[in-house]
Write a protein that holds these residues in place. Sequence first.
Motif, PDB file in Angstrom:
ATOM      1  N   ARG A 134      -6.278  16.511  -1.907  1.00 11.05           N
ATOM      2  CA  ARG A 134      -6.477  15.774  -0.520  1.00 11.05           C
ATOM      3  C   ARG A 134      -5.981  15.621   0.145  1.00 11.05           C
ATOM      4  O   ARG A 134      -4.209  15.279  -0.331  1.00 11.05           O
ATOM      5  N   PRO A 135      -5.552  16.055   1.623  1.00 12.78           N
ATOM      6  CA  PRO A 135      -4.290  15.901   1.793  1.00 12.78           C
ATOM      7  C   PRO A 135      -3.815  14.599   2.524  1.00 12.78           C
ATOM      8  O   PRO A 135      -2.821  14.066   3.280  1.00 12.78           O
ATOM      9  N   TYR A 136      -4.431  13.782   2.422  1.00 12.04           N
ATOM     10  CA  TYR A 136      -4.921  12.446   3.025  1.00 12.04           C
ATOM     11  C   TYR A 136      -5.606  11.539   2.852  1.00 12.04           C
ATOM     12  O   TYR A 136      -6.766  11.948   1.712  1.00 12.04           O
ATOM     13  N   PHE A 137      -5.098  10.174   1.808  1.00 12.94           N
ATOM     14  CA  PHE A 137      -6.854   8.999   1.821  1.00 12.94           C
ATOM     15  C   PHE A 137      -6.948   8.799   3.498  1.00 12.94           C
ATOM     16  O   PHE A 137      -6.694   9.044   4.158  1.00 12.94           O
ATOM     17  N   TYR A 138      -8.698   8.674   2.857  1.00 13.05           N
ATOM     18  CA  TYR A 138      -9.775   8.081   3.921  1.00 13.05           C
ATOM     19  C   TYR A 138     -10.709   7.192   2.665  1.00 13.05           C
ATOM     20  O   TYR A 138     -11.097   7.186   2.137  1.00 13.05           O
ATOM     21  N   LEU A 139     -10.224   6.005   3.970  1.00 11.33           N
ATOM     22  CA  LEU A 139     -10.920   5.224   2.872  1.00 11.33           C
ATOM     23  C   LEU A 139     -12.107   4.768   4.360  1.00 11.33           C
ATOM     24  O   LEU A 139     -11.202   3.872   5.895  1.00 11.33           O
ATOM     25  N   ALA A 140     -12.892   4.166   3.974  1.00 10.75           N
ATOM     26  CA  ALA A 140     -13.958   3.488   5.381  1.00 10.75           C
ATOM     27  C   ALA A 140     -14.620   2.519   4.385  1.00 10.75           C
ATOM     28  O   ALA A 140     -15.006   2.023   3.298  1.00 10.75           O
ATOM     29  N   GLY A 141     -14.839   1.436   5.003  1.00  9.51           N
ATOM     30  CA  GLY A 141     -15.746   0.154   4.353  1.00  9.51           C
ATOM     31  C   GLY A 141     -15.723  -1.325   5.651  1.00  9.51           C
ATOM     32  O   GLY A 141     -15.515  -1.008   6.648  1.00  9.51           O
ATOM     33  N   ALA A 142     -16.110  -1.694   5.586  1.00 15.51           N
ATOM     34  CA  ALA A 142     -16.669  -3.234   5.885  1.00 15.51           C
ATOM     35  C   ALA A 142     -15.785  -4.321   5.999  1.00 15.51           C
ATOM     36  O   ALA A 142     -15.012  -4.267   5.507  1.00 15.51           O
ATOM     37  N   ALA A 143     -15.217  -4.792   7.483  1.00 14.27           N
ATOM     38  CA  ALA A 143     -14.403  -5.898   7.081  1.00 14.27           C
ATOM     39  C   ALA A 143     -15.092  -6.634   6.402  1.00 14.27           C
ATOM     40  O   ALA A 143     -16.187  -7.658   5.804  1.00 14.27           O
ATOM     41  N   GLY A 144     -13.793  -7.726   5.598  1.00 14.99           N
ATOM     42  CA  GLY A 144     -13.988  -8.566   4.108  1.00 14.99           C
ATOM     43  C   GLY A 144     -13.855  -7.683   2.973  1.00 14.99           C
ATOM     44  O   GLY A 144     -14.238  -8.300   2.385  1.00 14.99           O
ATOM     45  N   THR A 145     -13.497  -6.033   3.201  1.00 19.45           N
ATOM     46  CA  THR A 145     -14.261  -5.539   1.876  1.00 19.45           C
ATOM     47  C   THR A 145     -12.163  -4.898   1.356  1.00 19.45           C
ATOM     48  O   THR A 145     -11.828  -5.313   2.402  1.00 19.45           O
ATOM     49  N   VAL A 146     -12.456  -5.119  -0.245  1.00 21.52           N
ATOM     50  CA  VAL A 146     -11.392  -4.478  -0.815  1.00 21.52           C
ATOM     51  C   VAL A 146     -11.585  -3.199  -1.333  1.00 21.52           C
ATOM     52  O   VAL A 146     -12.716  -2.475  -1.905  1.00 21.52           O
ATOM     53  N   LEU A 147     -10.739  -2.785  -0.909  1.00 20.44           N
ATOM     54  CA  LEU A 147     -10.598  -0.998  -0.438  1.00 20.44           C
ATOM     55  C   LEU A 147      -9.833   0.108  -2.110  1.00 20.44           C
ATOM     56  O   LEU A 147      -8.734  -1.030  -1.788  1.00 20.44           O
ATOM     57  N   GLU A 148     -10.333   1.159  -2.800  1.00 18.60           N
ATOM     58  CA  GLU A 148      -9.318   1.020  -3.659  1.00 18.60           C
ATOM     59  C   GLU A 148      -9.223   2.159  -3.639  1.00 18.60           C
ATOM     60  O   GLU A 148     -10.284   3.239  -3.004  1.00 18.60           O
ATOM     61  N   ASP A 149      -7.412   3.158  -4.153  1.00 18.54           N
ATOM     62  CA  ASP A 149      -7.496   4.392  -4.546  1.00 18.54           C
ATOM     63  C   ASP A 149      -5.883   4.219  -5.001  1.00 18.54           C
ATOM     64  O   ASP A 149      -5.866   3.828  -5.214  1.00 18.54           O
ATOM     65  N   ARG A 150      -5.643   6.087  -5.371  1.00 19.19           N
ATOM     66  CA  ARG A 150      -4.760   6.039  -6.580  1.00 19.19           C
ATOM     67  C   ARG A 150      -3.776   7.395  -5.381  1.00 19.19           C
ATOM     68  O   ARG A 150      -3.764   7.831  -4.714  1.00 19.19           O
ATOM     69  N   LEU A 151      -2.369   6.762  -5.770  1.00 18.19           N
ATOM     70  CA  LEU A 151      -1.764   7.471  -5.585  1.00 18.19           C
ATOM     71  C   LEU A 151      -0.856   8.173  -6.825  1.00 18.19           C
ATOM     72  O   LEU A 151      -0.470   7.793  -7.560  1.00 18.19           O
ATOM     73  N   ALA A 152      -0.600   9.443  -6.370  1.00 14.09           N
ATOM     74  CA  ALA A 152       0.672  10.634  -7.728  1.00 14.09           C
ATOM     75  C   ALA A 152       1.919  10.710  -7.776  1.00 14.09           C
ATOM     76  O   ALA A 152       2.328  11.343  -6.509  1.00 14.09           O
ATOM     77  N   LEU A 153       2.548  10.117  -7.984  1.00 11.06           N
ATOM     78  CA  LEU A 153       3.877  10.738  -8.287  1.00 11.06           C
ATOM     79  C   LEU A 153       4.339  11.458  -9.184  1.00 11.06           C
ATOM     80  O   LEU A 153       3.444  11.253 -10.922  1.00 11.06           O
ATOM     81  N   ALA A 154       5.422  12.921  -8.911  1.00 12.40           N
ATOM     82  CA  ALA A 154       5.532  13.834  -9.758  1.00 12.40           C
ATOM     83  C   ALA A 154       6.990  13.911  -9.923  1.00 12.40           C
ATOM     84  O   ALA A 154       7.792  14.366  -8.953  1.00 12.40           O
ATOM     85  N   ASN A 155       8.037  13.845 -10.795  1.00 15.52           N
ATOM     86  CA  ASN A 155       9.071  13.549 -10.925  1.00 15.52           C
ATOM     87  C   ASN A 155       8.875  15.334 -12.018  1.00 15.52           C
ATOM     88  O   ASN A 155       8.856  15.279 -12.953  1.00 15.52           O
ATOM     89  N   THR A 156      10.467  16.134 -11.013  1.00 14.70           N
ATOM     90  CA  THR A 156       9.823  17.575 -11.264  1.00 14.70           C
ATOM     91  C   THR A 156      11.279  17.574 -11.657  1.00 14.70           C
ATOM     92  O   THR A 156      12.055  18.811 -12.560  1.00 14.70           O
ATOM     93  N   THR A 157      12.250  16.831 -12.439  1.00 13.50           N
ATOM     94  CA  THR A 157      13.989  16.745 -12.699  1.00 13.50           C
ATOM     95  C   THR A 157      13.982  16.110 -13.791  1.00 13.50           C
ATOM     96  O   THR A 157      12.957  16.208 -14.383  1.00 13.50           O
ATOM     97  N   ASP A 158      15.544  16.112 -15.053  1.00 13.71           N
ATOM     98  CA  ASP A 158      15.306  16.184 -15.850  1.00 13.71           C
ATOM     99  C   ASP A 158      16.001  14.382 -16.526  1.00 13.71           C
ATOM    100  O   ASP A 158      16.627  14.204 -16.869  1.00 13.71           O
ATOM    101  N   GLN A 159      16.153  13.400 -15.283  1.00 17.67           N
ATOM    102  CA  GLN A 159      15.840  12.253 -15.166  1.00 17.67           C
ATOM    103  C   GLN A 159      14.822  11.527 -14.248  1.00 17.67           C
ATOM    104  O   GLN A 159      14.057  11.548 -14.166  1.00 17.67           O
ATOM    105  N   GLU A 160      15.409  10.288 -15.363  1.00 16.07           N
ATOM    106  CA  GLU A 160      14.368   8.984 -15.259  1.00 16.07           C
ATOM    107  C   GLU A 160      14.773   8.573 -13.882  1.00 16.07           C
ATOM    108  O   GLU A 160      15.404   9.087 -12.666  1.00 16.07           O
ATOM    109  N   ARG A 161      13.244   8.749 -12.600  1.00 16.48           N
ATOM    110  CA  ARG A 161      13.567   8.084 -11.386  1.00 16.48           C
ATOM    111  C   ARG A 161      12.900   6.916 -11.110  1.00 16.48           C
ATOM    112  O   ARG A 161      11.833   6.364 -11.327  1.00 16.48           O
ATOM    113  N   THR A 162      13.156   6.165  -9.969  1.00 15.79           N
ATOM    114  CA  THR A 162      12.827   4.821  -9.601  1.00 15.79           C
ATOM    115  C   THR A 162      12.245   5.243  -8.316  1.00 15.79           C
ATOM    116  O   THR A 162      12.924   4.504  -7.209  1.00 15.79           O
ATOM    117  N   ILE A 163      10.639   4.872  -8.611  1.00 11.05           N
ATOM    118  CA  ILE A 163      10.414   5.220  -7.026  1.00 11.05           C
ATOM    119  C   ILE A 163       9.921   3.462  -6.384  1.00 11.05           C
ATOM    120  O   ILE A 163       9.211   3.220  -7.594  1.00 11.05           O
TER     121      ILE A 163
END
Length: 331
Positions: A49-78
């Motif tokens: 997915r190139p972007y998030f697409y969310l749809a719902g009525a007013a007053g609702t709670v929508l959920e989704d997920r973000l993927a973070l990929a660390n390609t280095t040899d050290q820990e990342r704090t994001i």
Amino acid sequence: MHVLHTLRRAAAVLLLAAATLYAAPARPAAADEPGWTAEPAPGTAATVRPYFYLAGAAGTVLEDRLALANTTDQERTITLRGADAYNTADGAFAVRPAAPGTGAGSWISFGTAATVKVPPRTRAVVPFTLTVPPASPPGDHPAAVIAAEGGHEVGVRVHLRVGGPALAALTVEGVAVRGRGPAAVIAYTLVNRGNVALAPELRIRAEALLGEVSDPPRGRTLPVELLPGQRVELTEPWPGAPALDRVRVTLTVTAPGGARAAATGSRWLVPGGLAGRTGAGLLGLAAATAAALYLVRGRRPVPGPGPAPDAPPAGGPTTPAPHHELTGAAR
């Protein structure tokens, strides 16, 4: 002799290789690379997915997920947060700090996962929620998810549509012809007056007072996504604009959903050498030219000698033609 020739060829090859290495652009150092990525987590069908697409009525709670990929040899704090989004005049995606309570960016929450430590060579999936306030108006609400670390930020678009009546509406304002000759352009402003994003299409019609004129390029989809409430100033090239004439251009803009608007602008175009002269002289020249054109176009041929229109033709009287009465009554 053969050995000397071989040595010369080897030296030339070495010099060529050295010159090639010297001229090649240097690669950026690894320290300048972010070393991590942020993107929407794949959906149930494992689609990218190139972007998030969310749809719902007013007053609702929508959920989704973000993927973070660390390609280095050290820990990342994001760190993660929501932001309001908009488009620039050239169609580029941009973000600004979320306006509390009004912008959709403030509706995004990562809860306790607003700061994430990603181990080396690891991919982490972080859930978030978007709570649509009960009084939110229907339509499109642009937003973004921002991931940041050490001054480097990555923005992922969030297309949010709140349920309800969709209104596609726009206006065209400030139509003007600027410049002259091959450098002439048509300037105008588009304003999205509705509540949904628009992909406008432009048509231009040009008219001239004194002579014929070719229309500028027409019938194209503009390279801009017009978000609700957005105002953008654009220009269209007109290399075939006349050198001396009064032109009138009419812009008609349409978009899916029934949006349509039109506006007109006019201007006297004069050559560059005449543009610096007095306005009174140019006005007099224009008035004289327009008057001459009016006289030429308004002149009608004078009838030659012959029988009067009401005189009967030669050969004696004829029987009058029957009179036909047209009515709307059915027989």
